[in-house]
Design a protein around this motif. Structure first.
Motif, PDB file in Angstrom:
ATOM      1  N   LYS A  41       0.838  -1.208   0.000  1.00 61.49           N
ATOM      2  CA  LYS A  41       0.000   0.000   0.000  1.00 61.49           C
ATOM      3  C   LYS A  41       0.872   1.257   0.000  1.00 61.49           C
ATOM      4  O   LYS A  41       0.442   2.305  -0.460  1.00 61.49           O
ATOM      5  N   ALA A  42       2.072   1.147   0.579  1.00 68.46           N
ATOM      6  CA  ALA A  42       2.960   2.312   0.649  1.00 68.46           C
ATOM      7  C   ALA A  42       4.410   1.849   0.811  1.00 68.46           C
ATOM      8  O   ALA A  42       4.658   0.722   1.239  1.00 68.46           O
ATOM      9  N   ARG A  44       8.067   3.188   2.514  1.00 67.34           N
ATOM     10  CA  ARG A  44       8.721   4.205   3.354  1.00 67.34           C
ATOM     11  C   ARG A  44       9.902   4.795   2.577  1.00 67.34           C
ATOM     12  O   ARG A  44      10.557   4.099   1.795  1.00 67.34           O
ATOM     13  N   THR A  47      13.022   2.839   3.151  1.00 64.71           N
ATOM     14  CA  THR A  47      13.130   1.602   2.354  1.00 64.71           C
ATOM     15  C   THR A  47      13.541   1.931   0.926  1.00 64.71           C
ATOM     16  O   THR A  47      14.418   1.275   0.348  1.00 64.71           O
TER      17      THR A  47
ATOM     18  N   ASN B 182      -0.935  -0.464   7.372  1.00 67.57           N
ATOM     19  CA  ASN B 182       0.349  -0.388   8.066  1.00 67.57           C
ATOM     20  C   ASN B 182       1.186  -1.639   7.807  1.00 67.57           C
ATOM     21  O   ASN B 182       2.406  -1.550   7.600  1.00 67.57           O
ATOM     22  N   LEU B 184       1.017  -3.435   5.194  1.00 69.22           N
ATOM     23  CA  LEU B 184       1.428  -3.467   3.792  1.00 69.22           C
ATOM     24  C   LEU B 184       2.290  -2.258   3.406  1.00 69.22           C
ATOM     25  O   LEU B 184       2.461  -1.948   2.242  1.00 69.22           O
ATOM     26  N   THR B 185       2.773  -1.559   4.439  1.00 71.61           N
ATOM     27  CA  THR B 185       3.731  -0.482   4.166  1.00 71.61           C
ATOM     28  C   THR B 185       5.126  -1.046   4.370  1.00 71.61           C
ATOM     29  O   THR B 185       5.471  -1.511   5.457  1.00 71.61           O
ATOM     30  N   ILE B 186       5.896  -1.043   3.295  1.00 74.20           N
ATOM     31  CA  ILE B 186       7.214  -1.686   3.337  1.00 74.20           C
ATOM     32  C   ILE B 186       8.311  -0.638   3.569  1.00 74.20           C
ATOM     33  O   ILE B 186       8.343   0.377   2.899  1.00 74.20           O
TER      34      ILE B 186
END
Lengths: 68, 186
Positions: A41-42, A44, A47, B182, B184-186
């Motif tokens: 979904k997102a 960082r 990352t 959250n 699926l937030t990498i």
């Protein structure tokens, strides 16, 4: 999805395995797989920064916008 | 964690008590209807319920009370089911949201149905009394009296509790989406 993750292409270009990249950037292979498959979904900034550093590329080489 | 355990224990106690009360009440009415002679005299007097001259309307409140009591047991069961995953610190699963949503709707139904039936009962009794006594009355005062008699604290509280559970359900659903995002937030 409008944002395409071209991580596979970059990994192939750098001749690097997913497992190695996951180890370098400090995430699990499962999470890297989620990122590669476009299910994430997102992403960082930390990352993205680590991926760009490991693959010596720009964010635009990994992420691409496609109009649906 | 202690709060959750206490809540769970109380819900369990309430659930099994309600089941026991329901079973005792149901058995009593079965015996009262089919074998009244086996009961002692004060209890046998309750059989007047089955042969009274006022028609079906007199059964409305006991019937609704029975339906609402059954629904209350279902609502408490749903809360029991919903809080099971709380013990495992799993707050945001689908089971919690659906259980709270259903329990909330049941509490609202219990509150609203009780108020409506009480309203009609008071109206019916008031009409009956005024027809008998043939007296005039102030319309506004009469309506205020009816509303005050029908909307009791218990039913209003039941509606408020129901709305709170619906709200909790929405909050948990929203939180579940945020948790998924959250994860699926990498």
């Amino acid at each position: 999805m409008a944002i395409i993750v071209n991580l596979d292409v970059m990994l192939a270009k750098r001749k690097m395995k997913s497992k190695d990249l996951a180890e370098i950037i400090g995430i699990t292979t499962a999470n890297l797989s989620i990122l590669k498959s476009g299910k994430a979904k997102a992403v960082r900034f930390s990352t993205l920064e680590a991926i760009c550093k490991a693959l010596d590329c720009q964010p635009s080489d990994i992420l691409e916008y496609v109009n649906d | 964690m202690k709060t959750i355990q206490l809540l769970r224990t109380l819900i369990n106690i309430l659930f099994y008590t309600l089941i026991a009360v329901f079973a005792i009440g149901f058995t009593f009415f079965i015996i009262l209807y089919f074998f009244p002679e086996s009961l002692s005299m004060p209890l046998r007097n309750f059989s007047m319920l089955f042969n009274q001259p006022f028609g079906w309307k007199i059964y409305l409140i006991p019937m609704l009370t029975m339906i609402n009591f059954t629904l209350l047991i279902i609502a408490v069961f749903l809360l029991k089911r919903g809080t099971t995953s709380f013990l495992k610190s799993d707050f945001y699963n689908e089971n919690v949201t659906t259980s709270f949503k259903k329990a909330g709707s049941i509490f609202i139904f219990i509150g609203v149905s009780t108020i409506i039936v009480q309203l009609f009962t008071v109206l019916y009794i008031q009409n009956f009394v005024y027809n008998m006594a043939q007296v005039g009355t102030n319309y506004l005062l009469s309506m205020l009296n009816i509303l005050a008699a029908a909307i009791d604290l218990k039913s209003t509280f039941s509606i408020i509790i129901g709305l709170f559970f619906l709200l909790f359900s929405k909050i948990f659903e929203h939180s579940r989406k945020l948790e998924q995002e959250n994860e699926l937030t990498i």
